[in-house]
Design a protein around this motif. Structure first.
Motif, PDB file in Angstrom:
ATOM      1  N   SER A 293      -8.628   5.653  61.025  1.00 51.99           N
ATOM      2  CA  SER A 293      -8.740   7.019  60.502  1.00 51.99           C
ATOM      3  C   SER A 293      -8.492   8.045  61.602  1.00 51.99           C
ATOM      4  CB  SER A 293     -10.111   7.233  59.856  1.00 51.99           C
ATOM      5  OG  SER A 293     -11.158   6.912  60.745  1.00 51.99           O
ATOM      6  N   LEU A 294      -9.011   7.785  62.800  1.00 52.63           N
ATOM      7  CA  LEU A 294      -8.762   8.697  63.913  1.00 52.63           C
ATOM      8  C   LEU A 294      -7.298   8.680  64.326  1.00 52.63           C
ATOM      9  CD1 LEU A 294     -11.890   8.154  66.203  1.00 52.63           C
ATOM     10  CD2 LEU A 294     -11.300  10.214  64.919  1.00 52.63           C
ATOM     11  N   GLY A 295      -6.658   7.508  64.242  1.00 57.24           N
ATOM     12  CA  GLY A 295      -5.255   7.407  64.626  1.00 57.24           C
ATOM     13  C   GLY A 295      -4.381   8.292  63.770  1.00 57.24           C
ATOM     14  N   THR A 296      -4.536   8.177  62.444  1.00 50.35           N
ATOM     15  CA  THR A 296      -3.742   9.008  61.547  1.00 50.35           C
ATOM     16  C   THR A 296      -4.071  10.481  61.737  1.00 50.35           C
ATOM     17  OG1 THR A 296      -3.769   7.201  59.938  1.00 50.35           O
ATOM     18  CG2 THR A 296      -3.072   9.349  59.151  1.00 50.35           C
ATOM     19  N   ALA A 297      -5.378  10.795  61.863  1.00 49.68           N
ATOM     20  CA  ALA A 297      -5.796  12.195  61.980  1.00 49.68           C
ATOM     21  C   ALA A 297      -5.393  12.788  63.333  1.00 49.68           C
ATOM     22  CB  ALA A 297      -7.306  12.303  61.792  1.00 49.68           C
ATOM     23  N   LEU A 298      -5.682  12.061  64.413  1.00 47.49           N
ATOM     24  CA  LEU A 298      -5.460  12.602  65.756  1.00 47.49           C
ATOM     25  C   LEU A 298      -3.973  12.719  66.064  1.00 47.49           C
ATOM     26  CD1 LEU A 298      -6.921  13.469  68.372  1.00 47.49           C
ATOM     27  CD2 LEU A 298      -6.687  11.120  69.167  1.00 47.49           C
ATOM     28  N   ILE A 299      -3.222  11.648  65.843  1.00 49.54           N
ATOM     29  CA  ILE A 299      -1.787  11.702  66.144  1.00 49.54           C
ATOM     30  C   ILE A 299      -1.104  12.701  65.225  1.00 49.54           C
ATOM     31  CG2 ILE A 299       0.334  10.362  66.340  1.00 49.54           C
ATOM     32  CD1 ILE A 299      -1.922   9.713  68.388  1.00 49.54           C
ATOM     33  N   GLY A 300      -1.537  12.747  63.956  1.00 56.58           N
ATOM     34  CA  GLY A 300      -0.963  13.733  63.040  1.00 56.58           C
ATOM     35  C   GLY A 300      -1.217  15.157  63.503  1.00 56.58           C
ATOM     36  N   SER A 301      -2.432  15.427  63.991  1.00 57.61           N
ATOM     37  CA  SER A 301      -2.750  16.788  64.445  1.00 57.61           C
ATOM     38  C   SER A 301      -1.961  17.152  65.702  1.00 57.61           C
ATOM     39  CB  SER A 301      -4.250  16.925  64.705  1.00 57.61           C
ATOM     40  OG  SER A 301      -4.653  16.220  65.863  1.00 57.61           O
ATOM     41  N   PHE A 302      -1.780  16.186  66.605  1.00 60.91           N
ATOM     42  CA  PHE A 302      -0.976  16.452  67.802  1.00 60.91           C
ATOM     43  C   PHE A 302       0.482  16.713  67.428  1.00 60.91           C
ATOM     44  CE2 PHE A 302      -3.791  14.053  71.103  1.00 60.91           C
ATOM     45  CZ  PHE A 302      -4.685  15.107  71.052  1.00 60.91           C
ATOM     46  N   MET A 303       0.988  15.977  66.458  1.00 60.67           N
ATOM     47  CA  MET A 303       2.363  16.184  66.021  1.00 60.67           C
ATOM     48  C   MET A 303       2.549  17.570  65.414  1.00 60.67           C
ATOM     49  SD  MET A 303       3.095  12.391  64.412  1.00 60.67           S
ATOM     50  CE  MET A 303       4.517  12.918  63.448  1.00 60.67           C
ATOM     51  N   ILE A 304       1.583  17.996  64.581  1.00 65.02           N
ATOM     52  CA  ILE A 304       1.668  19.319  63.967  1.00 65.02           C
ATOM     53  C   ILE A 304       1.576  20.413  65.031  1.00 65.02           C
ATOM     54  CG2 ILE A 304       0.462  20.950  62.464  1.00 65.02           C
ATOM     55  CD1 ILE A 304       2.030  18.917  60.910  1.00 65.02           C
ATOM     56  N   ALA A 305       0.635  20.252  65.977  1.00 62.35           N
ATOM     57  CA  ALA A 305       0.481  21.253  67.037  1.00 62.35           C
ATOM     58  C   ALA A 305       1.748  21.360  67.872  1.00 62.35           C
ATOM     59  CB  ALA A 305      -0.714  20.891  67.917  1.00 62.35           C
ATOM     60  N   SER A 306       2.346  20.222  68.197  1.00 61.31           N
ATOM     61  CA  SER A 306       3.577  20.233  68.983  1.00 61.31           C
ATOM     62  C   SER A 306       4.730  20.819  68.183  1.00 61.31           C
ATOM     63  CB  SER A 306       3.912  18.804  69.427  1.00 61.31           C
ATOM     64  OG  SER A 306       5.071  18.778  70.218  1.00 61.31           O
ATOM     65  N   LEU A 307       4.787  20.507  66.889  1.00 64.76           N
ATOM     66  CA  LEU A 307       5.826  21.074  66.018  1.00 64.76           C
ATOM     67  C   LEU A 307       5.711  22.594  65.989  1.00 64.76           C
ATOM     68  CD1 LEU A 307       8.015  20.803  63.749  1.00 64.76           C
ATOM     69  CD2 LEU A 307       6.113  20.573  62.136  1.00 64.76           C
ATOM     70  N   SER A 308       4.506  23.112  65.808  1.00 64.18           N
ATOM     71  CA  SER A 308       4.297  24.559  65.746  1.00 64.18           C
ATOM     72  C   SER A 308       4.738  25.229  67.043  1.00 64.18           C
ATOM     73  CB  SER A 308       2.824  24.867  65.476  1.00 64.18           C
ATOM     74  OG  SER A 308       2.398  24.284  64.268  1.00 64.18           O
ATOM     75  N   SER A 309       4.277  24.674  68.164  1.00 59.66           N
ATOM     76  CA  SER A 309       4.606  25.247  69.464  1.00 59.66           C
ATOM     77  C   SER A 309       6.107  25.224  69.725  1.00 59.66           C
ATOM     78  CB  SER A 309       3.860  24.481  70.563  1.00 59.66           C
ATOM     79  OG  SER A 309       4.213  24.947  71.839  1.00 59.66           O
ATOM     80  N   ALA A 310       6.760  24.100  69.374  1.00 56.67           N
ATOM     81  CA  ALA A 310       8.197  23.976  69.627  1.00 56.67           C
ATOM     82  C   ALA A 310       9.003  24.932  68.760  1.00 56.67           C
ATOM     83  CB  ALA A 310       8.637  22.531  69.376  1.00 56.67           C
ATOM     84  N   VAL A 311       8.614  25.091  67.491  1.00 56.86           N
ATOM     85  CA  VAL A 311       9.334  26.023  66.615  1.00 56.86           C
ATOM     86  C   VAL A 311       9.291  27.433  67.180  1.00 56.86           C
ATOM     87  CG1 VAL A 311       9.218  27.201  64.392  1.00 56.86           C
ATOM     88  CG2 VAL A 311       9.128  24.732  64.467  1.00 56.86           C
ATOM     89  N   LEU A 312       8.100  27.880  67.573  1.00 60.13           N
ATOM     90  CA  LEU A 312       7.962  29.233  68.105  1.00 60.13           C
ATOM     91  C   LEU A 312       8.710  29.392  69.422  1.00 60.13           C
ATOM     92  CD1 LEU A 312       4.182  29.893  67.335  1.00 60.13           C
ATOM     93  CD2 LEU A 312       6.188  30.662  66.048  1.00 60.13           C
TER      94      LEU A 312
END
Length: 517
Positions: free
Chosen positions: A399-418
């Motif tokens: 559960s942490l794997g899906t949640a943690l890696i998913g959150s890091f991916m979203i955070a990195s996606l947001s930062s990279a887009v901007l």
């Protein structure tokens, strides 16, 4: 039960389409499935002691079948989550601790190590079959047939369960209800906090529903979960001191081998489920593959995991569990680094396949050792509890794997887009500010065509949408790469927790043997 998770991983795009939802919702379903198992596993193991392990094994299978049938027939994503994440998760929480204890009770010494190697091999077989079979069924028919087939399979297992011998004797029913509530509540709060971090923000608030002291809600939810877990351990110590049966005998956690084994199991599943979330997103969202094609790309992982789990069980007498587990973690770190290097607009088929095969090799080596280490580190009367701890650690990691890696991916996606939008001279300042507003409200991994349609619908100037879509597509690759590198980092950080695992068995010299005689 392994098949379930792998089918969901390769069916992400179809599930999003069928239920008219988004990747984050399917991520939630996958996370909740593992979380429910983690939260209820200790309780499930204790109930097995009270009712009888074989009896609760069968009852759990019936509950699991009801959940599978509900999932197969689910008309909405809410019913899917109820049937799969909650009902199936609860059934699994009864089955798995009983399974671990039944196997441990029927084997000793080297035969137990081989038995858990076989279980690891069957888990590898489930992972091997899952992406390919699930992908084919999903692409040609529907993912629903996989869950309908599980109902038939459960009926077969129950029919053959008379072959199983239950050596344990049921105990008087004295369930620690307060402990069960505290353990489930603490684990749930920690995982929910991590899961929502991509939406709420870790510290700087994004879409946080409330902002205590100007911070995002995430650290407060995680902190509350840790506080509840501290209360759980305090309650269990107090309950045992009063001569009452605790849900968890905390004194068992003083065993260094058990702690090391549980920590390694958590890391193993955190990494594996993180990979199995990031890679299908890459293959399906950015490469446009369907579920069957995704399954084919995951096949090297599955095959190598099956082989490594079988071989690893035979190597323990020569090298010891510690060396094998460390070799597995280093192999996984290397694999994640290689896969991260291949994350490009065009799939680099051969290096990617090598990386996925190395993932299977590393996780197979871990799977061949850790179950036996945990169950062999406690006395016979604590095996159900150890089985509950084993699968709690595994599913907490999942559960942490899906949640943690998913959150890091979203955070990195947001930062990279901007960042990319800010660097592009063809994008107007007003459009950049509009992009910042949209990204701050929440961003997801979707195919570029869907992103283009969403931007046009949101009122972005048509002449600048192409530039924004290009930036978004490039940012997706950055986000997925960040997810894979995070998995590699976790594998390396897990190395120190293996130091208390059993080392290489000592071989007696002739002189020592003579002295002993």
């Amino acid at each position: 039960m392994v098949l379930d998770s792998s089918v969901m991983s390769v069916s992400i795009s179809r599930l999003v389409e069928d239920f008219d939802t988004d990747v984050a919702t399917i991520q939630l379903a996958i996370t909740l499935y593992a979380l429910v198992m983690a939260a209820l596993m200790l309780t499930g193991g204790k109930i097995g002691d009270f009712v009888g392990r074989l009896k609760i094994f069968r009852i759990g299978l019936v509950i699991y079948a009801v959940g599978s049938l509900t999932t197969a027939l689910s008309p909405t994503v809410g019913v899917l989550i109820a049937g799969w994440s909650f009902v199936e998760g609860a059934g699994a929480a009864l089955v798995l601790p009983a399974l671990a204890a039944l196997v441990a009770d029927s084997t000793e010494g080297p035969s137990r190590a081989r038995a858990y190697g076989i279980i690891g091999g069957f888990a590898g077989a489930g992972i091997a079959i899952g992406p390919l079979l699930g992908g084919w069924v999903t692409s040609e028919f529907t993912w629903r047939w996989v869950f309908a087939g599980e109902v038939v399979f459960v009926i077969l297992v129950i029919a053959l369960s008379g072959w199983i011998t239950d050596a344990g004797k049921p105990q008087p029913f004295r369930l620690d209800v307060v402990g069960a509530i505290l353990s489930a509540g603490g684990l749930s709060l920690v995982v929910v906090g991590v899961l929502q971090s991509g939406t709420w923000g870790w510290f700087q608030p994004k879409a946080s529903p409330i902002e205590p002291f100007g911070f995002a809600l995430t650290p407060f939810v995680i902190g509350a979960g840790l506080a509840v877990l501290w209360a759980f351990f305090s309650w269990e110590r107090r309950r045992k001191a009063r001569g009452r049966l605790p849900l968890l005998d905390v004194s068992n956690l003083s065993r260094p081998v058990l702690r090391s084994g549980l920590s390694s199991l958590t890391a193993q599943n955190l990494i594996l489920l993180g990979i199995f979330f990031a890679v299908p997103v890459y293959l399906q969202v950015t490469q446009g593959m369907d579920a069957f094609q995704t399954g084919l790309q995951l096949l090297p992982t599955s095959i190598m995991m099956l082989l490594a789990a079988a071989i690893g069980a035979r190597l323990v007498s020569r090298f010891g569990s510690r060396l094998i587990v460390r070799a597995g973690l280093l192999t996984i770190a290397l694999a994640c680094g290689l896969i991260a290097w291949t994350i490009e607009p065009e799939l680099a088929s051969v290096p990617f396949a090598i990386g996925m095969a190395l993932v299977g090799l590393g996780t197979g080596l871990l799977a061949s050792q850790l179950g036996n280490v945990v169950l062999s580190s406690v006395p016979a009367e604590a095996r159900s509890e150890a089985g509950g701890l084993q699968y709690t650690a595994q599913n907490l990691g999942s559960s942490l794997g899906t949640a943690l890696i998913g959150s890091f991916m979203i955070a990195s996606l947001s930062s990279a887009v901007l960042g990319l939008a800010a660097e592009d001279p063809d994008i107007d300042e007003a459009v950049r500010q509009q992009t910042t507003t949209v990204v701050s409200a929440g961003i997801q991994f979707v195919p570029p065509a869907q992103a283009e349609a969403a931007l046009l619908e949101a009122g972005f100037p048509p002449e600048q949408v192409d530039d924004l879509v290009d930036a978004y597509s490039e940012a997706q690759l950055t986000g997925i790469t960040a997810g894979m590198l995070t998995c590699a980092g976790i594998a390396l950080l897990a190395l120190p927790v293996t130091r208390r695992l059993p080392g290489r068995p000592e071989r007696s010299s002739p002189e020592a043997a003579t002295a002993a005689r």
